[in-house]
Motif scaffolding. Structure first.
Motif, short mmCIF file in Angstrom:
data_model
loop_
_atom_site.label_atom_id
_atom_site.label_comp_id
_atom_site.label_asym_id
_atom_site.label_seq_id
_atom_site.Cartn_x
_atom_site.Cartn_y
_atom_site.Cartn_z
N GLN A 242 -20.84 30.57 -63.78
CA GLN A 242 -19.51 31.17 -63.65
C GLN A 242 -19.50 32.71 -63.69
OE1 GLN A 242 -15.27 30.73 -65.91
NE2 GLN A 242 -16.48 28.87 -65.85
N ARG A 243 -20.30 33.28 -64.59
CA ARG A 243 -20.37 34.74 -64.69
C ARG A 243 -20.81 35.36 -63.37
NH1 ARG A 243 -20.93 35.14 -70.43
NH2 ARG A 243 -18.75 34.80 -70.96
N GLY A 244 -21.81 34.74 -62.75
CA GLY A 244 -22.34 35.23 -61.48
C GLY A 244 -21.26 35.24 -60.40
N ILE A 245 -20.46 34.19 -60.37
CA ILE A 245 -19.38 34.06 -59.38
C ILE A 245 -18.31 35.13 -59.64
CG2 ILE A 245 -17.55 32.53 -58.49
CD1 ILE A 245 -20.49 31.73 -57.79
N LYS A 246 -18.03 35.33 -60.92
CA LYS A 246 -17.06 36.34 -61.34
C LYS A 246 -17.44 37.72 -60.79
CE LYS A 246 -14.99 37.64 -65.71
NZ LYS A 246 -14.62 37.18 -67.03
N ARG A 247 -18.73 38.05 -60.93
CA ARG A 247 -19.22 39.35 -60.43
C ARG A 247 -19.26 39.38 -58.91
NH1 ARG A 247 -22.90 38.99 -64.71
NH2 ARG A 247 -24.42 37.98 -63.35
N LYS A 248 -19.89 38.36 -58.32
CA LYS A 248 -20.14 38.36 -56.88
C LYS A 248 -18.84 38.37 -56.07
CE LYS A 248 -22.83 35.83 -53.39
NZ LYS A 248 -23.99 34.95 -53.19
N PHE A 249 -17.80 37.66 -56.57
CA PHE A 249 -16.57 37.54 -55.80
C PHE A 249 -15.40 38.30 -56.43
CE2 PHE A 249 -19.26 33.96 -54.74
CZ PHE A 249 -19.18 33.90 -53.36
N GLY A 250 -15.70 39.11 -57.45
CA GLY A 250 -14.69 39.93 -58.09
C GLY A 250 -13.51 39.16 -58.67
N MET A 251 -13.81 38.03 -59.34
CA MET A 251 -12.73 37.24 -59.95
C MET A 251 -12.57 37.65 -61.41
SD MET A 251 -13.56 33.49 -58.33
CE MET A 251 -12.14 32.65 -59.05
#
Lengths: 298, 184
Positions: A242-251
């Motif tokens: 989840q953290r990676g997605i947060k960073r990669k997609f700016g969520m």
């Protein structure tokens, strides 16, 4: 009847999955189900291993089935990948005599035999069919009606239904039904039954990220208190990923705790959060746990 | 940029007789899990439900089409068979019971023997061969298990597992893929 448990590779070994094992043990103990761990269990050789060599994978999985058969027990597992592998062994042995002969021959070389009599069961299906919603409700001591969650059935517990024989995978309800016994509001939403991309992790990481991103957007839009999974890979994707997605997609607002299915049941049975490994997840579970502990008794 | 690599970009190049192996589909259909291939109507229900197809330009129907046409070298050496996430949605929805995921397994097995396996899966297989599980045991996990009141981790039966892997053919697959890596 006593069940042989296959925990799989990941559940007993990964920090964020230890709570899956702990809560499964607690739930089964609470319901009076007796279990024995499969002796010296080895990798079930799931789909990624089948990709490399199907024959090897089936023989590897048959090793654990042979051990369960020798103990005279059916096999129970909380891991959907394991469940799928073991069902596959039985299916192939029944339908492809030549492959059956080949598996027999390989197992003979390590002094094992698997006749094909073990019924592999997924934990959640077992709780629904063999224990039943009523018994869960009778045993519930904590009211969970204040919380709403996004439940994930994952892929390998249900699909394809001809092989796994639990429920048609497009609109399943059995796992929701059990959570509802505790008052949990299990929210319906788009993408609830779609793949998390877990099996592409380490092979096609960008695709795995993009698929996971879609899933997290879907569930985050519902304003739920958390996600609940029944599969090791789903949990690793949604929690560790989840953290990676947060960073990669700016969520920026993304902060969803991901609970293992039996963790929620065990909380409903009155177990303490610290007994269930809830502090070992990557995404903090404090908020949902506080909300549950602040709710009433029933 | 001009696309010079044919693999995976079939739309940019016409198919010629040299590209086609007419026996390929029969070879696949004769193997465990591949028998549904010849029933494919190319209706596209598989592509419609594909989670990979919803984030990149990937269509199971196109892969099936390539196999049915006989583009053996292209299919076996390209990424197109390694992009399936194995969610089995296509298999669940296919009215013809083609079982795309099972067909992909057959294709991946052949590609793997030829040294074209996904490197990530080979690494995981080596990990299993060494440890009996896909993760390595650490003192930290042992401590966390103890604190949580879980029983000590069992040692997996590595000896039996390794003999199965050798006997059944996985060792040969690993060797075919690690050799390739070194020569590159």
């Amino acid at each position: 009847m006593r069940k042989a448990i296959a925990w799989g590779c990941l559940v007993p070994m990964r920090r964020s999955l230890l709570g899956y094992e702990a809560s499964t043990r607690k739930v089964l103990e609470h319901l009076g189900v007796q279990t024995t761990d499969i002796p010296n269990e080895t990798c079930c050789a799931p789909f990624w291993m089948q990709s490399l060599d199907l024959t090897t994978s089936l023989a590897m999985a048959a090793r654990n089935l042979a051990k369960a058969e020798a103990m005279g027990m059916d096999l129970l597992t909380p891991c959907s990948g394991c469940f799928h592998s073991y069902k596959r062994v039985n299916h192939v042995m029944e339908n492809y005599p030549e492959m059956r002969e080949r598996i027999d021959e390989i197992l003979r070389s390590v002094r094992l035999h698997y006749e094909g009599t073990v019924e592999p069961r997924h934990l959640v299906d077992f709780l629904h069919k063999d224990i039943g919603p009523d018994k869960l409700q009778q045993k519930a001591t904590r009211d969970l009606s204040g919380i709403s969650i996004g439940l994930r059935y994952g892929c390998h517990m249900l699909k394809p239904h001809e092989l796994l024989n639990i429920e048609y995978s497009e609109r399943p309800i059995f796992a929701d039904e059990l959570l509802e016994q505790f008052g949990v509001n299990s929210v319906q939403y788009g993408g609830r039954h779609r793949c998390c991309g877990g099996l592409l992790r380490g092979v096609q990481d960008d695709i795995a990220d993009r698929i996971l991103h879609e899933r997290l957007v879907d569930v985050n839009e519902q304003g739920v208190d958390g996600i609940v999974t029944v599969c090791s890979l789903c949990h690793m994707q949604h929690d560790m990923g989840q953290r990676g997605i947060k960073r990669k997609f700016g969520m920026d607002d993304l902060e969803l705790p991901v609970l293992h299915y039996p963790q929620l049941l065990a909380l409903g049975f009155g177990y303490k959060p610290e007994e269930l490994g809830l502090d070992l997840h990557t995404m903090k579970t404090d908020k949902i746990v506080a909300k549950i502990m602040g709710g009433g008794k029933r | 940029m001009e696309q010079t690599d044919k693999r995976g970009y079939r739309g940019d190049f016409p198919v010629t007789d040299d590209d086609v192996d007419a026996t390929f589909k029969k070879e696949i259909a004769s193997l465990v899990g591949g028998e549904g291939l010849l029933r494919c109507l190319k209706c596209g229900a598989c592509s419609g439900g594909c989670p990979v197809g919803s984030v990149i330009d990937y269509r199971p129907r196109k892969v099936l089409g390539n196999v049915l046409l006989g583009l053996k070298d292209e299919v076996l050496s390209s990424d197109q068979i390694w992009m399936c996430a194995a969610c089995f949605t296509c298999e669940e929805r296919c009215v013809q019971q083609v079982n795309f995921t099972d067909v992909v397994t057959v294709l991946r097995n052949i590609a793997s023997r030829e040294g074209n396996a996904a490197p990530g899966y080979i690494k995981m297989a080596e990990m299993v061969r060494k440890n009996g599980r896909v993760s390595a045991r650490t003192g930290q996990v042992d401590r966390m298990r103890e604190e949580l009141g879980l029983p000590p981790l069992q040692d997996p039966d590595i000896e039996t597992l390794q003999r199965i892997m050798t006997q059944a053919g996985l060792d040969a697959v690993i060797a075919a893929n690690t050799k390739e890596e070194k020569s590159e």
